[in-house]
Design a protein around this motif. Structure first.
Motif, PDB file in Angstrom:
ATOM      1  N   TYR A   1       1.963  -2.057   0.719  1.00 59.15           N
ATOM      2  CA  TYR A   1       1.086  -0.941   0.364  1.00 59.15           C
ATOM      3  C   TYR A   1      -0.379  -1.247   0.679  1.00 59.15           C
ATOM      4  O   TYR A   1      -1.169  -0.347   0.941  1.00 59.15           O
ATOM      5  CB  TYR A   1       1.265  -0.549  -1.106  1.00 59.15           C
ATOM      6  CG  TYR A   1       0.641  -1.514  -2.103  1.00 59.15           C
ATOM      7  CD1 TYR A   1      -0.713  -1.475  -2.406  1.00 59.15           C
ATOM      8  CD2 TYR A   1       1.424  -2.455  -2.766  1.00 59.15           C
ATOM      9  CE1 TYR A   1      -1.282  -2.347  -3.316  1.00 59.15           C
ATOM     10  CE2 TYR A   1       0.866  -3.322  -3.685  1.00 59.15           C
ATOM     11  CZ  TYR A   1      -0.482  -3.269  -3.954  1.00 59.15           C
ATOM     12  OH  TYR A   1      -1.036  -4.141  -4.863  1.00 59.15           O
TER      13      TYR A   1
ATOM     14  N   SER B   1      -2.875   3.853  -2.466  1.00 57.08           N
ATOM     15  CA  SER B   1      -1.655   3.418  -1.796  1.00 57.08           C
ATOM     16  C   SER B   1      -0.701   2.713  -2.752  1.00 57.08           C
ATOM     17  O   SER B   1       0.497   2.655  -2.514  1.00 57.08           O
ATOM     18  CB  SER B   1      -1.988   2.493  -0.618  1.00 57.08           C
ATOM     19  OG  SER B   1      -0.845   2.157   0.122  1.00 57.08           O
TER      20      SER B   1
ATOM     21  N   SER C   1       6.207   1.442   1.223  1.00 54.78           N
ATOM     22  CA  SER C   1       5.504   1.454   2.508  1.00 54.78           C
ATOM     23  C   SER C   1       6.261   0.785   3.645  1.00 54.78           C
ATOM     24  O   SER C   1       5.836   0.846   4.802  1.00 54.78           O
ATOM     25  CB  SER C   1       4.164   0.724   2.348  1.00 54.78           C
ATOM     26  OG  SER C   1       4.381  -0.610   1.899  1.00 54.78           O
TER      27      SER C   1
END
Length: 480
Positions: free
Chosen positions: A462, A351, A455
């Motif tokens: 993230y 991520s 994100s």
């Protein structure tokens, strides 16, 4: 005005304005007060209970703190130096006014460098780049610690750098992560050794152009003392070294995933080797570690390890410490982290890959991939990434605000790759994303969360995105 050391009487009479009262701003004010500065004003448009409590502490020590809307609109009349928050762009009104009036602007890194105690100052081993900075700095710290040095990670990661340089118990060496924001207003730093890991479009909106972004990254090499380390696979990093004004005798040292030439570190078979910091480098190389000592041995992570090893070797660390430090190192969460294996499919959380360059590096580490991507693209292009990774893609699941940007790139360069678009932007959509990815995957494949995007459209950060992915994978495993 020259303020060379923290014992200089000039600190007391210099009039400072600190722009921003976040973590960096608080550390700047606190450090200035510690060295006897008598004229310190901090300004921040935010006004929260937590900030007011911090302000009260520093105001009792003699600082002036102004909080609330409009506080940063106008630069005070009497000011000698402005110290800026790392997030403030040069277009921020306060900084524009300072530039127009000829007032020097410092980053908190510049302040930290000037506050070092020359009698006990630890050398700085500095790291920047578009991707891999934090991992490299943490690897370096692990290696330095394995060599028995009192070392710490600081700057854009770990402890605030000001806190480290003001520590009454000096460190032997500091591993410093620096962002392009921090480097923009840093001018007098003279690192022992430094590296630019890579360069790819990022934060161009802040810097104004890719050339300006690269130039700010290159400031890390200015006044470098021992080694300017560059990425052989990224010519732009070597160009930055060539253009830098360094201390006489400073060397250019490359790192490469290939066989190293003289004055490089690199790979020979499954070994990390040094042909830069050994006397017989013209004819031989010194083994530093084995590929199995780097966890995980994904190519971009091995590149980070080589960069960290080069910095450590420049500092005189023995080869055994490189090996031991890499063995002891563990990646932070959400960086190519293995989550689980479900029905022969491996699920990996990267991520932290929040731009296309990072996502591409992650994708190229696996042979067959179901790629989960999307979020806020920040104006980035995905054409180069898709072109490089298209033969590895089993399928793609797209999420988030700018999913169509990636879908368009796939349509242009990989039209035969199956694409599933998850329309929901609710945080609970990750369960659907993982379910769809599992349908596309075959035994032996990797389902990779490497979004290539920020994100914030769906998640707090993230880390929250990665946690949601991991939880969805665990649920998949429990029902599979």
């Amino acid at each position: 005005m020259s303020l060379e050391t923290r014992t200089d009487d000039g600190w007391a009479t210099t009039r400072f304005v600190v722009g921003g009262f976040g973590t960096a701003g608080y550390a700047c004010v606190d450090s200035l007060l510690q060295v006897g500065a008598e004229h310190v004003i901090a300004l921040d448009d935010r006004d929260t209970e937590a900030l007011r409590e911090q302000a009260q502490v520093l105001e009792t020590l003699g600082a002036t703190i102004k909080l609330g809307e409009g506080s940063t609109t106008t630069l005070p009349d009497e000011v000698d130096i402005v110290i800026t928050s790392p997030g403030w762009s040069p277009n921020t009104p306060l900084l524009v006014q300072a530039a127009e009036r000829g007032v020097p602007i410092w980053s908190e890194i510049e302040l930290a460098w000037r506050l070092r105690d020359p009698a006990n100052a630890a050398p700085w081993l500095c790291v920047t780049g578009t991707n891999g900075k934090t991992t490299t700095v943490q690897m370096l710290t692990s290696i330095l610690t394995a060599a028995g040095r009192r070392a710490v990670a600081a700057g854009n990661v770990g402890l605030p750098l000001l806190e480290v340089v003001m520590d009454p118990e000096p460190y032997d060496v500091i591993a410093v992560e620096l962002s392009s924001y921090q480097l923009h207003y840093t001018s007098s730093m003279s690192a022992h050794s430094a590296v630019v890991l890579n360069l790819a479009p990022d934060h161009v909106d802040w810097h104004g152009s890719m050339d300006a972004y690269a130039a700010d990254k290159g400031r890390i090499y200015e006044n470098c003392q021992v080694a300017c380390i560059y990425n052989v696979a990224d010519e732009a990093t070597e160009e930055l070294v060539q253009n830098a004004d360094v201390i006489e005798g400073c060397r250019a040292v490359g790192f490469t995933l290939g066989t190293p030439a003289i004055s490089m570190v690199g790979m020979v078979d499954d070994l990390l080797v040094d042909r830069a910091f050994v006397e017989q480098r013209a004819s031989s190389a010194l083994e530093l570690a084995a590929l199995k000592d780097v966890n995980p041995p994904a190519p971009h992570n091995v590149a980070n390890a080589l960069a960290a090893a080069a910095l450590a070797r420049a500092f005189g660390v023995p080869a055994t410490a490189v090996r031991d430090g890499l063995r002891a190192f563990q990646l932070d969460k959400h960086r190519i982290a293995h989550v689980a294996d479900v029905e022969g499919v491996t699920y990996v959380d990267d991520s932290k890959a929040t731009n296309p360059h990072a996502a591409q590096a992650s994708l190229l580490a696996y042979e067959h991939v179901v790629w989960i991507a999307g979020g806020q693209a920040k104006g980035a292009s995905f054409d180069e990434l898709v072109e490089a990774a298209k033969l590895r893609l089993r399928g793609v699941v797209l999420i988030g605000q700018d999913r169509q940007v990636i879908a368009d790139a796939l349509g242009r360069h990989a039209p035969d790759v199956p694409v599933i678009v998850v329309e929901s932007t609710d945080t609970g959509a990750m369960a659907q994303v993982v379910t769809e990815a599992a349908k596309l995957a075959q035994a032996g494949d990797t389902v990779l969360l490497a979004p290539g995007c920020a994100s914030w459209d769906m998640f707090a950060n993230y880390g929250a995105r990665g946690d949601a992915f991991a939880e969805a994978v665990r649920r998949l495993g429990s029902t599979g």
